[in-house]
Design an enzyme around this catalytic site. Sequence first.
Site, PDB file in Angstrom:
ATOM      1  N   ARG A   1     -46.010   5.645 -20.078  1.00 53.16           N
ATOM      2  CA  ARG A   1     -45.690   4.238 -20.310  1.00 53.16           C
ATOM      3  C   ARG A   1     -46.119   3.353 -19.162  1.00 53.16           C
ATOM      4  O   ARG A   1     -46.361   2.155 -19.339  1.00 53.16           O
ATOM      5  CB  ARG A   1     -44.187   4.090 -20.551  1.00 53.16           C
ATOM      6  CG  ARG A   1     -43.705   4.682 -21.875  1.00 53.16           C
ATOM      7  CD  ARG A   1     -42.206   4.625 -21.989  1.00 53.16           C
ATOM      8  NE  ARG A   1     -41.557   5.438 -20.960  1.00 53.16           N
ATOM      9  CZ  ARG A   1     -40.242   5.577 -20.829  1.00 53.16           C
ATOM     10  NH1 ARG A   1     -39.426   4.942 -21.651  1.00 53.16           N
ATOM     11  NH2 ARG A   1     -39.734   6.334 -19.876  1.00 53.16           N
TER      12      ARG A   1
ATOM     13  N   LYS B   1     -39.181  24.488 -21.708  1.00 58.08           N
ATOM     14  CA  LYS B   1     -37.796  24.669 -22.090  1.00 58.08           C
ATOM     15  C   LYS B   1     -37.017  23.412 -21.689  1.00 58.08           C
ATOM     16  O   LYS B   1     -37.456  22.682 -20.793  1.00 58.08           O
ATOM     17  CB  LYS B   1     -37.205  25.911 -21.418  1.00 58.08           C
ATOM     18  CG  LYS B   1     -36.812  25.718 -19.935  1.00 58.08           C
ATOM     19  CD  LYS B   1     -36.026  26.892 -19.456  1.00 58.08           C
ATOM     20  CE  LYS B   1     -35.468  26.634 -18.070  1.00 58.08           C
ATOM     21  NZ  LYS B   1     -34.357  25.692 -18.012  1.00 58.08           N
TER      22      LYS B   1
ATOM     23  N   HIS C   1     -41.758  28.929 -16.864  1.00 59.01           N
ATOM     24  CA  HIS C   1     -42.471  29.110 -15.601  1.00 59.01           C
ATOM     25  C   HIS C   1     -41.911  30.260 -14.780  1.00 59.01           C
ATOM     26  O   HIS C   1     -42.621  30.861 -13.968  1.00 59.01           O
ATOM     27  CB  HIS C   1     -42.431  27.817 -14.780  1.00 59.01           C
ATOM     28  CG  HIS C   1     -41.078  27.497 -14.225  1.00 59.01           C
ATOM     29  ND1 HIS C   1     -40.123  26.801 -14.955  1.00 59.01           N
ATOM     30  CD2 HIS C   1     -40.492  27.783 -13.042  1.00 59.01           C
ATOM     31  CE1 HIS C   1     -39.035  26.667 -14.222  1.00 59.01           C
ATOM     32  NE2 HIS C   1     -39.233  27.251 -13.070  1.00 59.01           N
TER      33      HIS C   1
ATOM     34  N   LYS D   1     -43.935  33.667 -12.451  1.00 60.49           N
ATOM     35  CA  LYS D   1     -43.892  34.016 -11.030  1.00 60.49           C
ATOM     36  C   LYS D   1     -44.481  35.407 -10.830  1.00 60.49           C
ATOM     37  O   LYS D   1     -44.226  36.337 -11.606  1.00 60.49           O
ATOM     38  CB  LYS D   1     -42.448  33.984 -10.512  1.00 60.49           C
ATOM     39  CG  LYS D   1     -41.831  32.585 -10.467  1.00 60.49           C
ATOM     40  CD  LYS D   1     -40.405  32.655  -9.952  1.00 60.49           C
ATOM     41  CE  LYS D   1     -39.757  31.275  -9.922  1.00 60.49           C
ATOM     42  NZ  LYS D   1     -40.395  30.376  -8.945  1.00 60.49           N
TER      43      LYS D   1
ATOM     44  N   GLU E   1     -28.892  29.252  -6.005  1.00 66.52           N
ATOM     45  CA  GLU E   1     -29.492  28.050  -5.431  1.00 66.52           C
ATOM     46  C   GLU E   1     -28.519  27.417  -4.446  1.00 66.52           C
ATOM     47  O   GLU E   1     -27.305  27.445  -4.654  1.00 66.52           O
ATOM     48  CB  GLU E   1     -29.822  27.035  -6.534  1.00 66.52           C
ATOM     49  CG  GLU E   1     -30.753  27.545  -7.609  1.00 66.52           C
ATOM     50  CD  GLU E   1     -30.981  26.496  -8.686  1.00 66.52           C
ATOM     51  OE1 GLU E   1     -31.228  25.327  -8.338  1.00 66.52           O
ATOM     52  OE2 GLU E   1     -30.894  26.844  -9.872  1.00 66.52           O
TER      53      GLU E   1
ATOM     54  N   ASP F   1     -29.416  26.433 -18.720  1.00 62.39           N
ATOM     55  CA  ASP F   1     -30.484  26.153 -17.773  1.00 62.39           C
ATOM     56  C   ASP F   1     -31.159  27.428 -17.274  1.00 62.39           C
ATOM     57  O   ASP F   1     -32.380  27.447 -17.072  1.00 62.39           O
ATOM     58  CB  ASP F   1     -29.924  25.367 -16.583  1.00 62.39           C
ATOM     59  CG  ASP F   1     -31.024  24.781 -15.712  1.00 62.39           C
ATOM     60  OD1 ASP F   1     -32.030  24.305 -16.266  1.00 62.39           O
ATOM     61  OD2 ASP F   1     -30.874  24.801 -14.475  1.00 62.39           O
TER      62      ASP F   1
ATOM     63  N   HIS G   1     -34.490  32.093 -18.395  1.00 62.38           N
ATOM     64  CA  HIS G   1     -35.071  32.855 -17.294  1.00 62.38           C
ATOM     65  C   HIS G   1     -34.470  34.251 -17.139  1.00 62.38           C
ATOM     66  O   HIS G   1     -35.189  35.248 -17.077  1.00 62.38           O
ATOM     67  CB  HIS G   1     -34.897  32.095 -15.982  1.00 62.38           C
ATOM     68  CG  HIS G   1     -35.482  30.716 -15.986  1.00 62.38           C
ATOM     69  ND1 HIS G   1     -36.569  30.363 -16.752  1.00 62.38           N
ATOM     70  CD2 HIS G   1     -35.139  29.591 -15.305  1.00 62.38           C
ATOM     71  CE1 HIS G   1     -36.873  29.089 -16.540  1.00 62.38           C
ATOM     72  NE2 HIS G   1     -36.013  28.610 -15.672  1.00 62.38           N
TER      73      HIS G   1
ATOM     74  N   LYS H   1     -25.288  27.036  -8.608  1.00 61.03           N
ATOM     75  CA  LYS H   1     -25.744  26.008  -7.677  1.00 61.03           C
ATOM     76  C   LYS H   1     -24.766  25.884  -6.524  1.00 61.03           C
ATOM     77  O   LYS H   1     -23.592  26.252  -6.642  1.00 61.03           O
ATOM     78  CB  LYS H   1     -25.896  24.667  -8.400  1.00 61.03           C
ATOM     79  CG  LYS H   1     -26.997  24.673  -9.461  1.00 61.03           C
ATOM     80  CD  LYS H   1     -27.187  23.292 -10.054  1.00 61.03           C
ATOM     81  CE  LYS H   1     -28.343  23.285 -11.056  1.00 61.03           C
ATOM     82  NZ  LYS H   1     -29.643  23.585 -10.414  1.00 61.03           N
TER      83      LYS H   1
END
Length: 499
Positions: free
Chosen positions: A48, A149, A179, A183, A217, A237, A242, A342
Amino acid sequence: MSCCGISHAYVIFGATGNLAANKLLPALYQLHCMGHMAEDVEILGCGRTPFTQETWQIEVRKQFVESGIAEDASLDSFIQRLDYLSGSLKEAAFYQSLGDWIGNDGECANNVVFYLSVSPELYVTVTEGLAAAQLLEESHGWRRMVIEKPFGHDLESARELQHSLSDQLKEEQIYRIDHYVGKEAVQNLLVLRFANLILEPLWNRYHIDHIQITHAETVGVDGRASYYDNSGGAVRDMIQSHLLQVMALLAMEPPVSMEAEALRNEKVKVLQSIRPVNLEQLATHAIRGQYAAGEVKGVAVPGYLQEEGVAAGSHTESYAAMKLYIDNWRWKDVPFYLRTGKRLQERRSMVAVRFKQPPMQLFQGSGIYQPHPNWLLIGIQPEDAVRMEISAKVPGLEMHTRQIVMDASVSTPGERKAEAYEELLLDVIKGDRSLFLRYDEVKAAWTVVDPVMQRWSEDEQLPLQYPAGGWGPKAAEKIFGDSDRAWRHSLSCNGKGSE
């Protein structure tokens, strides 16, 4: 394998977003530098933002230089590949303009990659817009669509998305990208499994006690709190995509070949064999948590509920752990423990395989009454390594043992590792779908986690709180029951097999 001879065009929807800037364009640049692009390949950014070709080229150059890419002939020639088309993805006029651009793109017009780096809510909108403009037809070449995803937010929405996409696309045109599977360390799981006969005789329920898959994380929901809170959560997530993919690679049977369908067939068998979680005993099979205020690496950080963009009283989990079983001949009753979180103590992704104890204690009375178990440890990030912990005798007259580590770094110092998106984007051009998800994989993964998420959505209690900077809620240990198992946090040997 070089793709120099394959003329094609990349069309990136959402080209001004973070994914394109931080992952896609740098990956395409590396493919350009390594000679994996035909000379006439062009990259069209769509968005945009009212850029022209010149202003977008200036913007991309600026981003690259700020990220440390030197201005040289390679960058100059890559920048010349870039073009830009502004407009609304919801308007037919935009797709007409896109069709005009593709039609004027010479030989590249025969082969086009459409990369949807946009909100999942726009997947169907873009697909229908392309179809209406007859841009998905493959009369003179191929047209391939890459989608990121999440593929739906539950089983029902995944079905609806698949129905909408399949109305306009053939399955072989759809590249569902994960992704994490791209790896190198994750792909190395296949090599460890099937290129080393030393492991195969031990890779079963007779020798393995349990397997842990961890993705930890230190960051919170910085910059994406609203999205994460509305449609994310740790299970959606990370686990649904994954970690279940890693589990499938670890548990699958040897495929008849490394061709895409043979490989994906074996992964689907694993996912379809996962035992449904016992909802009556959910507290011992699935744990959810939410980080509270604390310190990470000595820096004070707010709790999840204090993050900007998070709804008051949100029940979205930032930590999740699950105990799963695969009901097949090889893995019957071997628990697989999956966890992600997290604001944890360290950034680490790893696989920890604990082997069973010997059937007899031959060294009783000699100081070796309870030898430490053997572990196979596979680092995914930040360490890319394979380690085996075994027991050995301490030198001297007494019969005492200690744990030693057989350590093998996967890469050598100075050796460049390919980024996941580099290989995945190259595979799209080659038509290699082995590292991309098939719909039945997506469906099987949602079938595993959907009942758990549904039960949690009905629970009025907040997720368990855990202080930022730790290893998650203490109750997560309950997932092991009364066994002597415990979470493995590190690749380092500490004499106990856990930390």
